[in-house]
Write a protein that holds these residues in place. Sequence first.
Motif, PDB file in Angstrom:
ATOM      1  N   LYS A  58       1.977 -20.345  -0.993  1.00  0.00           N
ATOM      2  CA  LYS A  58       0.681 -20.310  -1.593  1.00  0.00           C
ATOM      3  C   LYS A  58      -0.227 -19.364  -0.708  1.00  0.00           C
ATOM      4  N   SER A  59      -0.178 -19.369   0.570  1.00  0.00           N
ATOM      5  CA  SER A  59      -1.239 -18.554   1.402  1.00  0.00           C
ATOM      6  C   SER A  59      -0.659 -17.189   1.714  1.00  0.00           C
ATOM      7  N   MET A  60       0.370 -16.645   1.070  1.00  0.00           N
ATOM      8  CA  MET A  60       0.899 -15.221   1.329  1.00  0.00           C
ATOM      9  C   MET A  60       0.097 -14.521   0.397  1.00  0.00           C
ATOM     10  N   PRO A  61      -0.538 -13.439   0.957  1.00  0.00           N
ATOM     11  CA  PRO A  61      -1.362 -12.506   0.368  1.00  0.00           C
ATOM     12  C   PRO A  61      -0.594 -11.797  -0.572  1.00  0.00           C
ATOM     13  N   ILE A  62      -1.073 -11.377  -1.739  1.00  0.00           N
ATOM     14  CA  ILE A  62      -0.407 -10.623  -2.834  1.00  0.00           C
ATOM     15  C   ILE A  62      -1.155  -9.272  -2.524  1.00  0.00           C
ATOM     16  N   ASP A  63      -0.118  -8.068  -3.153  1.00  0.00           N
ATOM     17  CA  ASP A  63      -0.690  -6.551  -3.117  1.00  0.00           C
ATOM     18  C   ASP A  63      -1.630  -6.633  -3.931  1.00  0.00           C
ATOM     19  N   LYS A  64      -2.665  -5.656  -3.820  1.00  0.00           N
ATOM     20  CA  LYS A  64      -3.461  -5.317  -4.651  1.00  0.00           C
ATOM     21  C   LYS A  64      -3.484  -3.752  -5.154  1.00  0.00           C
ATOM     22  N   TYR A  65      -3.582  -3.636  -6.426  1.00  0.00           N
ATOM     23  CA  TYR A  65      -3.538  -2.335  -7.070  1.00  0.00           C
ATOM     24  C   TYR A  65      -4.817  -2.068  -8.050  1.00  0.00           C
ATOM     25  N   THR A  66      -4.731  -0.682  -8.197  1.00  0.00           N
ATOM     26  CA  THR A  66      -5.862  -0.301  -9.273  1.00  0.00           C
ATOM     27  C   THR A  66      -5.201   0.710 -10.161  1.00  0.00           C
ATOM     28  N   LEU A  67      -5.372   0.470 -11.436  1.00  0.00           N
ATOM     29  CA  LEU A  67      -4.884   1.375 -12.399  1.00  0.00           C
ATOM     30  C   LEU A  67      -6.161   2.157 -12.863  1.00  0.00           C
ATOM     31  N   HIS A  68      -6.099   3.572 -12.893  1.00  0.00           N
ATOM     32  CA  HIS A  68      -7.420   4.298 -13.126  1.00  0.00           C
ATOM     33  C   HIS A  68      -6.830   5.792 -13.635  1.00  0.00           C
ATOM     34  N   LYS A  69      -7.601   6.457 -14.280  1.00  0.00           N
ATOM     35  CA  LYS A  69      -7.567   7.752 -14.772  1.00  0.00           C
ATOM     36  C   LYS A  69      -7.972   8.958 -13.707  1.00  0.00           C
ATOM     37  N   ASP A  70      -6.936   9.716 -13.331  1.00  0.00           N
ATOM     38  CA  ASP A  70      -7.361  10.847 -12.456  1.00  0.00           C
ATOM     39  C   ASP A  70      -8.163  11.558 -13.209  1.00  0.00           C
ATOM     40  N   SER A  71      -9.491  12.239 -12.910  1.00  0.00           N
ATOM     41  CA  SER A  71     -10.016  13.252 -13.631  1.00  0.00           C
ATOM     42  C   SER A  71      -9.507  14.583 -13.485  1.00  0.00           C
ATOM     43  N   ASP A  72      -8.650  15.080 -12.632  1.00  0.00           N
ATOM     44  CA  ASP A  72      -8.230  16.441 -11.951  1.00  0.00           C
ATOM     45  C   ASP A  72      -6.972  16.362 -12.896  1.00  0.00           C
ATOM     46  N   THR A  73      -5.967  15.544 -12.788  1.00  0.00           N
ATOM     47  CA  THR A  73      -4.686  15.646 -13.560  1.00  0.00           C
ATOM     48  C   THR A  73      -4.920  14.924 -14.858  1.00  0.00           C
ATOM     49  N   GLU A  74      -5.717  14.065 -15.220  1.00  0.00           N
ATOM     50  CA  GLU A  74      -5.961  13.502 -16.592  1.00  0.00           C
ATOM     51  C   GLU A  74      -4.259  12.632 -16.836  1.00  0.00           C
ATOM     52  N   LYS A  75      -3.962  12.130 -15.666  1.00  0.00           N
ATOM     53  CA  LYS A  75      -2.928  11.088 -15.705  1.00  0.00           C
ATOM     54  C   LYS A  75      -3.617   9.828 -15.050  1.00  0.00           C
ATOM     55  N   TRP A  76      -2.689   8.559 -15.526  1.00  0.00           N
ATOM     56  CA  TRP A  76      -3.267   7.147 -15.030  1.00  0.00           C
ATOM     57  C   TRP A  76      -2.401   6.973 -13.915  1.00  0.00           C
ATOM     58  N   ARG A  77      -3.225   6.777 -12.824  1.00  0.00           N
ATOM     59  CA  ARG A  77      -2.586   6.354 -11.842  1.00  0.00           C
ATOM     60  C   ARG A  77      -2.602   4.988 -11.025  1.00  0.00           C
ATOM     61  N   LEU A  78      -1.409   4.422 -10.607  1.00  0.00           N
ATOM     62  CA  LEU A  78      -1.551   3.099  -9.783  1.00  0.00           C
ATOM     63  C   LEU A  78      -1.341   3.461  -8.542  1.00  0.00           C
ATOM     64  N   GLU A  79      -2.450   2.825  -7.877  1.00  0.00           N
ATOM     65  CA  GLU A  79      -2.645   3.076  -6.483  1.00  0.00           C
ATOM     66  C   GLU A  79      -2.432   1.783  -5.834  1.00  0.00           C
ATOM     67  N   LYS A  80      -2.108   1.661  -4.516  1.00  0.00           N
ATOM     68  CA  LYS A  80      -1.984   0.084  -3.815  1.00  0.00           C
ATOM     69  C   LYS A  80      -3.359   0.333  -3.259  1.00  0.00           C
ATOM     70  N   ALA A 103       5.959  -1.818 -12.307  1.00  0.00           N
ATOM     71  CA  ALA A 103       5.491  -0.746 -11.516  1.00  0.00           C
ATOM     72  C   ALA A 103       4.944  -1.256 -10.134  1.00  0.00           C
ATOM     73  N   VAL A 104       4.733  -2.588 -10.176  1.00  0.00           N
ATOM     74  CA  VAL A 104       3.950  -3.085  -9.027  1.00  0.00           C
ATOM     75  C   VAL A 104       5.457  -3.616  -7.970  1.00  0.00           C
ATOM     76  N   GLY A 105       6.667  -3.934  -8.598  1.00  0.00           N
ATOM     77  CA  GLY A 105       7.632  -4.185  -7.732  1.00  0.00           C
ATOM     78  C   GLY A 105       7.917  -5.714  -7.760  1.00  0.00           C
ATOM     79  N   PRO A 106       9.075  -5.902  -7.130  1.00  0.00           N
ATOM     80  CA  PRO A 106       9.579  -7.294  -7.104  1.00  0.00           C
ATOM     81  C   PRO A 106       8.721  -8.324  -6.510  1.00  0.00           C
ATOM     82  N   ASN A 107       7.859  -7.940  -5.618  1.00  0.00           N
ATOM     83  CA  ASN A 107       7.066  -9.028  -5.108  1.00  0.00           C
ATOM     84  C   ASN A 107       5.783  -9.089  -5.815  1.00  0.00           C
ATOM     85  N   GLY A 108       5.480  -8.313  -6.982  1.00  0.00           N
ATOM     86  CA  GLY A 108       4.496  -8.579  -7.483  1.00  0.00           C
ATOM     87  C   GLY A 108       3.120  -8.079  -6.976  1.00  0.00           C
ATOM     88  N   GLY A 109       1.986  -8.395  -7.613  1.00  0.00           N
ATOM     89  CA  GLY A 109       0.750  -8.273  -7.193  1.00  0.00           C
ATOM     90  C   GLY A 109      -0.389  -8.242  -8.273  1.00  0.00           C
TER      91      GLY A 109
END
Length: 137
Positions: A58-80, A103-109
């Motif tokens: 329970k105490s193991m931290p999980i990875d945090k990600y953000t999904l946002h639109k890149d204004s330069d490329t007009e693509k959606w980026r998933l960043e850690k 996309a977040v992988g087997p360890n989740g997040g």
Amino acid sequence: MADDHHRESAQFDRLPSTPAVSIASHAQIMSFERSGWDARTLTVHRLHNILAAQRKEKSMPIDKYTLHKDSDTEKWRLEKEGSDKAKRTFDRKEDALKDLKHAVGPNGGSVRIRKVDNTIQEERTYPRSKDPKSSKG
């Protein structure tokens, strides 16, 4: 007295256990039995191992990600969190939302999903079992 001991052992045996803890506990029990430890001590020791493993899980931290639109490329980026490098990019937000679990992988997040205007739309946790119980969603 013997009935109290049996009732206490039965109560401990009903506690949830993970396979890793069960295997380790079994090996330890076999070792302790050879050393002459009694069943009550073994039961308490097993309970301690189970609870310690659950606290660690329970105490193991999980990875945090953000999904946002890149204004330069007009693509959606998933960043850690803490990284400027995209873990994955998507042409459409719908595609990203369908594939977040993989996309977040087997360890989740935890994924913070942003709208085009960069405000937060929602936050999702994969797998659901890692979702903090204190959160509203």
